[in-house]
Write an enzyme that holds these catalytic residues in place. Structure first.
Site, mmCIF file in Angstrom:
data_model
loop_
_atom_site.group_PDB
_atom_site.id
_atom_site.type_symbol
_atom_site.label_atom_id
_atom_site.label_comp_id
_atom_site.label_asym_id
_atom_site.label_seq_id
_atom_site.Cartn_x
_atom_site.Cartn_y
_atom_site.Cartn_z
ATOM 1 N N CYS A 85 35.927 38.938 140.187
ATOM 2 C CA CYS A 85 35.285 39.554 141.416
ATOM 3 C C CYS A 85 35.136 38.473 142.338
ATOM 4 C CB CYS A 85 34.093 40.248 141.108
ATOM 5 S SG CYS A 85 32.941 39.240 139.901
ATOM 6 N N SER A 110 35.792 41.132 155.209
ATOM 7 C CA SER A 110 37.189 41.074 156.029
ATOM 8 C C SER A 110 37.339 39.862 156.715
ATOM 9 C CB SER A 110 37.193 42.520 156.889
ATOM 10 O OG SER A 110 35.821 42.243 157.632
ATOM 11 N N ARG A 116 31.047 49.520 151.459
ATOM 12 C CA ARG A 116 29.680 49.103 151.000
ATOM 13 C C ARG A 116 29.412 49.440 149.328
ATOM 14 N NH1 ARG A 116 25.593 48.791 155.728
ATOM 15 N NH2 ARG A 116 24.904 47.138 154.758
ATOM 16 N N TYR A 153 36.503 43.790 150.486
ATOM 17 C CA TYR A 153 35.850 44.964 150.259
ATOM 18 C C TYR A 153 36.588 46.101 150.685
ATOM 19 C CZ TYR A 153 32.131 41.839 148.795
ATOM 20 O OH TYR A 153 31.353 40.677 148.298
#
Length: 105
Positions: free
Chosen positions: A58, A64, A41, A27
């Site tokens: 997606c 991470s 976020r 992300y």
DNA sequence: AGGTTGACTCACC
DNA sequence: TGGTGAGCCAACC
């Protein structure tokens, strides 16, 4: 609407579309590539609200540490199909080998 | 207007 | 590994 996520989302989608088959991105990396380094976020927010008509890989976006989306069991299967491998216990994507090295561009 | 909520991340322990 | 706590920031009550 002038919500920041409208513009933001488009840039996020543009990045996610470029993740190659068999690779994943965090992300945070998506946020950086979209030009909003501190908005990891919001990447999650944007991806949670992808229009159903929009074809977007997606499932190739993970945390991470390589964790998958909670309660989205289908995601692991999708990654399996792309030959993405997991750590011994199966909870994490093997980021060392399967994180997309976008710095090479 | 202000508190709550995350498909997050990092540092620590 | 795994949990916690702080920092993060716009959407959503």
């Amino acid at each position: 609407m002038t919500r920041i996520t409208d513009i933001f989302s488009e840039q996020v989608y543009a990045v996610v579309e470029q993740i190659p088959f068999g690779k994943v991105l965090s992300y945070k990396s998506v946020a950086i590539l979209a030009g909003y380094p501190r908005h990891s976020r919001l990447v999650g927010y944007a991806l949670r609200h992808v229009p159903s008509n929009r074809l977007l890989p997606c499932h190739r976006v993970v945390t991470s540490s390589g964790r998958l989306v909670p309660y989205w069991t289908e995601q692991k299967e999708l990654l399996y199909r792309e030959r993405v491998e997991f750590t011994s216990r199966g909870y994490y994507v093997d980021m060392k080998r399967f994180a997309w090295q976008y710095n090479d561009l």
